[in-house]
Design a protein around this motif. Structure first.
Motif, PDB file in Angstrom:
ATOM      1  N   VAL A   1       0.944  -1.156   0.003  1.00 14.29           N
ATOM      2  CA  VAL A   1      -0.104  -0.013   0.030  1.00 14.29           C
ATOM      3  C   VAL A   1       0.722   1.348   0.018  1.00 14.29           C
ATOM      4  O   VAL A   1       0.733   2.256  -0.805  1.00 14.29           O
ATOM      5  CB  VAL A   1      -0.770   0.028   1.078  1.00 14.29           C
ATOM      6  CG1 VAL A   1      -1.534   1.339   1.310  1.00 14.29           C
ATOM      7  CG2 VAL A   1      -1.809  -0.996   1.443  1.00 14.29           C
TER       8      VAL A   1
ATOM      9  N   GLU B   1      -5.773  -8.563  11.900  1.00 11.86           N
ATOM     10  CA  GLU B   1      -5.224  -7.691  11.093  1.00 11.86           C
ATOM     11  C   GLU B   1      -5.319  -6.546  12.138  1.00 11.86           C
ATOM     12  O   GLU B   1      -6.351  -5.982  12.693  1.00 11.86           O
ATOM     13  CB  GLU B   1      -6.002  -7.345   9.919  1.00 11.86           C
ATOM     14  CG  GLU B   1      -6.652  -8.531   9.289  1.00 11.86           C
ATOM     15  CD  GLU B   1      -5.674  -9.329   8.450  1.00 11.86           C
ATOM     16  OE1 GLU B   1      -4.479  -8.821   8.527  1.00 11.86           O
ATOM     17  OE2 GLU B   1      -6.028 -10.316   8.013  1.00 11.86           O
TER      18      GLU B   1
ATOM     19  N   GLN C   1      -5.421  -3.487  11.952  1.00  6.19           N
ATOM     20  CA  GLN C   1      -6.124  -2.275  11.263  1.00  6.19           C
ATOM     21  C   GLN C   1      -7.543  -2.384  11.875  1.00  6.19           C
ATOM     22  O   GLN C   1      -8.480  -1.441  11.835  1.00  6.19           O
ATOM     23  CB  GLN C   1      -6.028  -1.913  10.011  1.00  6.19           C
ATOM     24  CG  GLN C   1      -6.678  -2.685   9.047  1.00  6.19           C
ATOM     25  CD  GLN C   1      -6.067  -4.038   8.518  1.00  6.19           C
ATOM     26  OE1 GLN C   1      -4.930  -4.387   9.265  1.00  6.19           O
ATOM     27  NE2 GLN C   1      -6.635  -4.935   7.749  1.00  6.19           N
TER      28      GLN C   1
ATOM     29  N   VAL D   1     -10.355   0.464  11.422  1.00  9.80           N
ATOM     30  CA  VAL D   1     -11.457   0.253  10.466  1.00  9.80           C
ATOM     31  C   VAL D   1     -12.776   0.430  11.112  1.00  9.80           C
ATOM     32  O   VAL D   1     -13.979   0.959  10.555  1.00  9.80           O
ATOM     33  CB  VAL D   1     -11.400  -0.967   9.552  1.00  9.80           C
ATOM     34  CG1 VAL D   1     -12.468  -0.979   8.556  1.00  9.80           C
ATOM     35  CG2 VAL D   1      -9.839  -0.827   8.728  1.00  9.80           C
TER      36      VAL D   1
ATOM     37  N   PHE E   1      -4.795   3.838   3.671  1.00 10.77           N
ATOM     38  CA  PHE E   1      -5.039   2.289   4.269  1.00 10.77           C
ATOM     39  C   PHE E   1      -4.402   2.661   5.611  1.00 10.77           C
ATOM     40  O   PHE E   1      -3.209   2.871   5.803  1.00 10.77           O
ATOM     41  CB  PHE E   1      -4.351   1.228   3.403  1.00 10.77           C
ATOM     42  CG  PHE E   1      -4.819   0.179   4.088  1.00 10.77           C
ATOM     43  CD1 PHE E   1      -6.295  -0.446   3.726  1.00 10.77           C
ATOM     44  CD2 PHE E   1      -4.220  -0.640   5.098  1.00 10.77           C
ATOM     45  CE1 PHE E   1      -6.624  -1.493   4.491  1.00 10.77           C
ATOM     46  CE2 PHE E   1      -4.606  -1.744   5.466  1.00 10.77           C
ATOM     47  CZ  PHE E   1      -5.621  -2.329   5.284  1.00 10.77           C
TER      48      PHE E   1
ATOM     49  N   ASP F   1     -11.065   3.290   4.895  1.00  9.95           N
ATOM     50  CA  ASP F   1     -11.992   2.391   5.408  1.00  9.95           C
ATOM     51  C   ASP F   1     -12.627   2.817   6.578  1.00  9.95           C
ATOM     52  O   ASP F   1     -14.104   2.667   6.598  1.00  9.95           O
ATOM     53  CB  ASP F   1     -11.309   0.942   5.617  1.00  9.95           C
ATOM     54  CG  ASP F   1     -10.925   0.324   4.176  1.00  9.95           C
ATOM     55  OD1 ASP F   1     -11.348   0.816   3.278  1.00  9.95           O
ATOM     56  OD2 ASP F   1      -9.844  -0.526   4.402  1.00  9.95           O
TER      57      ASP F   1
ATOM     58  N   THR G   1     -14.930   5.592   5.191  1.00 13.79           N
ATOM     59  CA  THR G   1     -16.132   4.762   4.305  1.00 13.79           C
ATOM     60  C   THR G   1     -17.220   4.314   5.383  1.00 13.79           C
ATOM     61  O   THR G   1     -18.446   4.258   5.284  1.00 13.79           O
ATOM     62  CB  THR G   1     -15.594   3.736   3.454  1.00 13.79           C
ATOM     63  OG1 THR G   1     -14.558   4.232   2.630  1.00 13.79           O
ATOM     64  CG2 THR G   1     -16.766   3.088   2.868  1.00 13.79           C
ATOM     65  N   ASN G   2     -16.744   3.671   6.569  1.00  9.37           N
ATOM     66  CA  ASN G   2     -17.708   3.074   7.588  1.00  9.37           C
ATOM     67  C   ASN G   2     -18.325   4.395   8.482  1.00  9.37           C
ATOM     68  O   ASN G   2     -19.715   4.144   8.846  1.00  9.37           O
ATOM     69  CB  ASN G   2     -16.747   2.182   8.382  1.00  9.37           C
ATOM     70  CG  ASN G   2     -16.563   0.902   7.942  1.00  9.37           C
ATOM     71  OD1 ASN G   2     -16.992   0.906   6.661  1.00  9.37           O
ATOM     72  ND2 ASN G   2     -15.669   0.295   8.112  1.00  9.37           N
TER      73      ASN G   2
ATOM     74  N   MET H   1     -13.537   8.758  -2.533  1.00 10.64           N
ATOM     75  CA  MET H   1     -12.542   8.540  -1.684  1.00 10.64           C
ATOM     76  C   MET H   1     -11.050   8.179  -2.559  1.00 10.64           C
ATOM     77  O   MET H   1     -10.112   8.474  -1.670  1.00 10.64           O
ATOM     78  CB  MET H   1     -12.813   6.959  -0.877  1.00 10.64           C
ATOM     79  CG  MET H   1     -13.960   6.955  -0.030  1.00 10.64           C
ATOM     80  SD  MET H   1     -13.945   8.314   1.304  1.00 10.64           S
ATOM     81  CE  MET H   1     -12.499   7.573   2.147  1.00 10.64           C
ATOM     82  N   ASP H   2     -11.185   7.809  -3.650  1.00  9.66           N
ATOM     83  CA  ASP H   2      -9.933   7.974  -4.442  1.00  9.66           C
ATOM     84  C   ASP H   2      -9.248   9.414  -4.479  1.00  9.66           C
ATOM     85  O   ASP H   2      -8.094   9.495  -4.628  1.00  9.66           O
ATOM     86  CB  ASP H   2     -10.201   7.355  -5.900  1.00  9.66           C
ATOM     87  CG  ASP H   2     -10.422   6.062  -5.812  1.00  9.66           C
ATOM     88  OD1 ASP H   2      -9.940   5.430  -4.930  1.00  9.66           O
ATOM     89  OD2 ASP H   2     -10.885   5.417  -6.905  1.00  9.66           O
TER      90      ASP H   2
END
Lengths: 570, 296, 297
Positions: A14, A315, A317, A321, A337, A341, A344-345, A481-482
């Motif tokens: 990433v 994980e 993260q 997240v 990253f 995320d 987004t949540n 988000m990009d």
């Protein structure tokens, strides 16, 4: 263990993605290096005599050449019909070079890949070329299993890769050199990846009316408030304080959740070889400063200020997240990253980074990372070692957006846009070359353009992209988000790197010594376990002293001696 | 004459299998002599330097090794004991049930876990024992604070042993159930006539009837003292519980495949094999001497 | 008096029954929980709210598994492995068990072979030598690497051998007098009489092949050759994080709708199905087979 290694792979890729998305234009970057350091001289030399060299570097081989490799399988879903071995990227590079890449084996995930490499070494059955880590490189050199690439590199290396290697002041190549012979083509990482910043949910901080953190005490207060005062306002005590990782510290290139910055604030540099006050080389995990950092962390853990479950996540993260935590350490690229995320949540999530906690004198202290940590090697006896060099030439040129075959490049770009496939994941080697100062420079350029001091039309494509995304994000926050990812990574993370003075501590040694080869794994295990147990309270803080004594006895003293010799011998 | 001819046939029957075993179990032993070398992959077995027992002496200096041998034996012995007692208890209970279809259904259910892989079970148990998993929910009902089972060196061995028993108790009960049905019904009738309660019958008829089976199974299990189950632990453990759950097999795996210490890993594995072999020979002798049972 | 005895008997019976139900439930609960998770929606599963019944029941996870060609490919590899491995096991086990069931008077080398078997069962050189051996035969990355090294399951041989030994000696003696050769006696006499034991060892070898994951991990060079358990093993550790990187927001949202918890649960349940379909039906056989194979009268 598995999860950790995997995560390393993941976040590394990433990180590279992060940089690669915005890869600088080679000429421009090396121009900007001019005058800032004397490395420019060598860069200049290289560019002076490589004109004919580049013809060689990008020339198709006369006869078709087959190059077998070990391949790391990405998660990307190719269009049907394409395979990991035969796809739009592989066909393009084969067309350019006349080198056919075949996969001796494939593995998914860093852990599995490492095992495959280790088994290949054990059974002395290497593919023609593959990417190895420092430890494996050392083993391969010792066993005389890989080719000396000095001549191939000299003759076939492109100006671009030579330029990039030169920006490291020769450190990158020296790292892969033994007895004057170059055994591997190293990657070049960006310096910005080393410092671990404190990332905070600013919306939580504001809601609880807490000031921005500076000191260790500030951090403690925030953690306490995040645990106790229901910052997410859902009426449940389901938030945790500071997040951690079972690795405790990363030492070189951090991933999310390392405690590196806490150790740094105490002037402890675990996993790095440093010089102590009297100038002796010591192993950073054994200095008394570590004990203070561990005592602080153990106290926090005991008081519930560190997530009680931190060592258990598959994980690391996960809690970030899931927006259970609003407080963790991580490098500048966190927005790519895992923060994207998190947002987004929960679109309310507003993440800010700080260079904190500061040490007793009010300075932010951080360890740095080696410029390189993996290497392309070529098996001894392979007839075309230059094939590996040529491959590196072409995919680096593509990666750095200097590929003159605009039509083909556009096809690849369109394919990537259409499918979401990352072309770089299908390079034959998972190894990227970047200019080590890329992040800070790009941040500064974008900021100047926003203020109207530079014309963005002069930007290289990747800086331009960051610029465009930053504007888009300002216009429509959190819509795309990009756009959010690079915009925030530079605006928040890049800003700190560019503006915050930092005391940077470099490890004096990154390699392996003879004794390390057999004993290092054991010592590392002892270290990780001791640190982790002290923090979670399984061992008292005083166990640190036992650890140091045992570490020395079990080979640490011998290794320190060898490292000292290696450093002073240079 | 006849005997000799059959002898040839018997050899022919055995040989394909023996050939496979030789190819896949004996040939690796030649590579395993790297345990006595400083093995250099580039030079192979023939070209590597011989260092005698150095890998083994180094093994005993490692602080890890004592812990790992202890963990292996500790977990294996606990499993052996629990896997003798729990199935027996279960078999005794089931033996009291006279309704046939009920017996059959219960048996079908308790055999199920035996057939599931540790890959699947590890995932399932990770969920069951997580902080918001079923077990902690149950604890919550009784007002017990949630426990981080997978992070606790106190709990984790119990989980390893417990899940192993969970998986195998039904299946292990088969042998006991057989022994129980083998008890002569006349003995129970006699006890009934004497007016013995069911507990007294259990004590005086049933338990003596399965005693030899218990002793025998216990003896045979001796061969497993060095086997704490790689599949289970590999899929369930994490670095936090290395202290209590890292066993020889998982250690060999990590040292050999992650740390590139081929010779050391092989030495550890070889050492384990030798001990196991000795234990099996001992259990063979004990079983044939005291239970008059020949395993093979 | 009789009445009281009956009453206390009944209380005892009830207690025993309850205890047995507890045992059975203990076996079922973790699996029922997984079933429940597989049918629940992502939010409920991630929040840990699912116990034994699905919450907001949905088959989304199963629909997603159906789209996962890799999963079914691995499934197919596993089936192939079970068939090939099971057949090979069957033939070799029967032959070895029959020959070894003869005592050393009839079969001179018997004890030598027997100790050889035990030796191979216990001695191993560890992972690295094992890998190098299989590599040297050129088996890497092929189905044979999963099948041939396990061609003989020593434990099964011993089990079947003990079963054969318990068959009355007179049988084979009578057949021999009638002029039957050892192959004929084995195939026509012993095998039909030993169906429970043969079913048992076959079940064991099927379960073994179905459940193995480690050899697939080490010996296969491409993911396309992973058997199911290996595939799941690598998946559980990797899916959650890797799936999230490099996804577009749309893909991400879609991925989030089916959480990995439910998705993995669905995969686990599907991969249990073959076993669930087999063992209850040969339960009678394996109970019988184990009994006679391991305990001698």
């Amino acid at each position: 263990m598995k999860a950790k290694l995997l995560l390393t792979a993941l976040t590394l890729s990433v990180a590279l993605t992060a940089c690669g998305d915005n890869g600088g234009n080679g000429n421009q970057s090396s121009d900007s290096n001019a005058g800032t350091s004397n490395e420019q001289t060598s860069g200049g030399n290289a560019s002076g005599n490589t004109k004919s060299g580049d013809d060689l570097a990008y020339e198709k081989t006369a006869e078709p050449v087959t190059l077998s490799i070990g391949f790391k399988i990405p998660d990307d879903k190719l269009k049907s019909g394409d395979t990991n071995e035969n796809n739009i990227a592989s066909r393009y590079f084969e067309g350019l070079t006349n080198i056919k890449v075949v996969h001796s084996w494939e593995a998914k995930g860093d852990d599995a890949f490492k095992q495959k490499v280790n088994l290949a070494i054990a059974s002395n059955d290497l593919p023609d070329a593959m990417v190895v880590d420092r430890n494996q490189l050392r083993k391969l050199i010792d066993n005389d299993m890989i080719e000396d690439l000095s001549d191939s590199y000299e003759k076939y290396g492109s100006k671009l890769i030579k330029d990039i290697y030169d920006t490291t002041d020769g450190m990158a190549l020296a790292d892969a050199t033994s007895d004057g012979k170059l055994y591997g083509l190293p990657n070049v990482g960006i310096e910005a990846d080393a410092p671990s910043l404190l990332w905070i949910r600013q919306d939580w901080l504001d809601k609880l009316k807490l000031p921005a953190p500076k000191t260790m005490d500030d951090l403690e207060k925030i953690a306490k408030a995040f645990v106790e005062q229901d910052p997410d306002g859902n009426g449940k005590a389901d938030t945790v304080g500071l997040e951690g990782d079972k690795a405790v510290v990363y030492g070189q290139k951090p991933n999310p959740n390392g405690f590196d910055a806490i150790f740094g604030a105490f002037h402890a540099f675990p996993k790095n070889w440093i010089k102590d006050a009297s100038g002796n080389i010591v192993y950073g995990s054994t200095t008394p400063e570590n004990k203070e950092a561990l005592a602080k962390l153990a106290e926090w853990y005991k008081n519930g200020l560190i997530d009680k479950q931190f060592a258990l996540y598959k994980e690391t993260q996960e809690p970030i997240v899931a927006n259970k935590t609003g407080l963790f350490f991580g490098p500048w690229w966190m927005p790519y990253f895992p923060l994207a995320d998190s947002v987004t949540n929960d679109t309310k999530a507003d993440w800010k980074a700080y260079a904190a906690p500061l040490d007793a004198d009010g300075k932010f202290v951080t360890h740095m990372a080696p410029v390189t940590d993996r290497y392309i090697v070529v098996r001894k006896g392979y007839d075309h070692p230059e094939a590996a060099v040529k491959m590196l030439n072409v995919f680096t040129r593509y990666e750095r957006r200097q590929d003159p075959n605009t039509e083909e490049v556009k096809k690849l770009d369109d394919y990537a846009a259409e499918t979401g496939v990352h072309i770089r994941n299908f390079y034959p080697f998972d190894l990227l070359l970047d200019y080590s100062d890329a992040v800070v420079k790009r941040y500064n350029d974008v900021q100047k353009a926003i203020k109207g001091e530079i014309d963005p039309a002069t930007f290289d494509p990747d800086t331009k992209q960051v610029y465009d995304f930053t504007l888009a994000e300002k216009e429509n926050p959190k819509k795309n988000m990009d756009a959010w990812k690079p915009a925030k990574a530079y605006e928040v993370g890049g800003a700190i790197l560019a503006n915050q003075p930092m005391e940077k501590v470099y490890s004096v040694f990154y390699g392996m010594t003879r004794t390390m080869e057999t004993k290092w794994a054991t010592l590392e295990k002892l270290e990780i376990e001791t640190f982790l147990k002290i923090i979670v309270g399984d061992l008292p803080v005083s166990a640190f002293d036992d650890f140091v004594a045992q570490w020395k006895k079990l080979g640490g003293d011998q290794i320190t001696k060898e490292v000292t010799e290696a450093v002073n011998g240079k | 004459m006849r005997r000799k001819k059959n002898d040839l046939h018997y050899n022919v029957m055995v040989l394909p299998g023996i050939a496979f075993l030789a190819l896949f179990s004996i040939v690796p032993m030649f590579y395993a002599i790297m345990a006595f070398q400083n093995f250099k992959p580039g030079r192979g077995i023939s070209g590597s330097e011989w260092i005698g027992l150095e890998n083994f002496t180094y093994l005993f200096q490692l602080p890890d090794s004592r812990q790992i041998f202890f963990n292996t034996i500790f977990l294996a012995v606990l499993k052996i004991i629990a896997n003798l007692i729990v199935p027996l208890l279960f078999a005794l209970l089931l033996n009291e049930v006279r309704v046939r279809f009920l017996r059959k259904w219960i048996q079908t259910i308790v055999y199920l876990p035996h057939f599931l892989s540790w890959v699947l079970l590890a995932t399932i148990f990770f969920d069951v024992f997580s902080l918001d998993g079923i077990v902690n929910k149950l604890f919550g009902v009784f007002g017990i604070d949630p426990v981080l089972f997978y992070a606790s060196n106190k709990w984790f061995p119990a989980i390893i042993v417990g899940t192993d028993v969970w998986k195998e108790f039904g299946f292990n009960a088969i042998v006991y159930l057989a022994a129980l049905t083998g008890i002569n019904p006349v003995l129970y009738e006699a006890a009934d006539i004497d007016g013995a309660s069911r507990f007294r019958q259990l004590w005086h008829v049933t338990l003596p009837g399965v005693r030899t089976t218990v002793v025998l199974l216990g003896t045979l299990a001796l061969g497993n003292v060095m086997n704490a189950n790689f599949d289970q632990i590999f899929n369930m453990y994490n670095p936090l519980v290395y202290q209590s759950a890292d066993i020889i097999d998982t250690y060999v795996y990590r040292v050999g495949l992650n740390d590139l210490q081929y010779s050391l890993a092989t030495a550890v594995g070889l050492f384990k094999s030798v001990i196991s072999f000795i234990l099996v020979v001992v259990s063979y002798v004990l079983a044939s001497r005291f239970a008059n049972y020949r395993i093979f | 008096m009789v009445g009281r005895a009956n009453l206390s008997n009944r209380v005892l019976d009830t207690t025993i029954l309850i205890a047995l139900i507890v045992f059975s439930l203990a076996c079922l609960v973790p699996i029922l929980h997984t079933v429940a998770v597989s049918f629940s929606d992502k939010a409920a599963a991630d929040a840990g709210r699912v116990l034994l019944t699905p919450i907001n029941a949905t088959t989304a996870s199963y629909t997603k598994v159906l789209d996962d060609s890799q999963f079914f490919h691995a499934f197919y590899i596993s089936i192939k492995r079970v068939v090939l491995g099971g057949l090979l096991n069957f033939v070799l086990t029967v032959m070895m068990a029959y020959a070894l069931s003869k005592d050393s008077k009839q079969f001179g080398m018997r004890n030598v072979y027997m100790w050889f078997l035990v030796f191979t069962m216990l001695f191993s050189g560890g992972i690295v030598p094992w890998f190098m051996t299989i590599k040297s035969y050129g088996l890497l990355d092929s189905m044979w690497a999963l099948v041939l090294p396990h061609a003989v399951q020593v434990f099964n041989v011993i089990l079947l051998m003990n079963f054969f030994r318990n068959l009355p000696k007179e049988l084979s003696e009578a057949a021999e007098i009638d002029g039957a050769g050892p192959w004929y006696i084995m195939a026509r006499l012993f095998v039909p009489l030993s169906l429970p034991a043969i079913a048992t060892v076959t079940l064991f070898s099927i379960v073994f092949h179905w459940n193995s994951f480690f050899d697939g991990l080490i010996l296969m060079n491409t993911q396309d050759h992973y058997p199911l358990q290996t595939y799941i093993q690598t998946l559980v550790a990797q899916l959650s994080a890797q799936a999230m990187t490099g996804m577009s927001p749309d893909q991400l949202a879609e991925a989030m709708a089916v959480s990995n918890r439910t998705f993995n649960a669905a995969k686990i349940i599907i991969s249990m199905i073959p076993i669930l379909l087999i063992y209850p039906f040969i339960q009678r056989f394996f109970v019988h087979g184990i009994t006679l194979g391991s305990v001698k009268e």
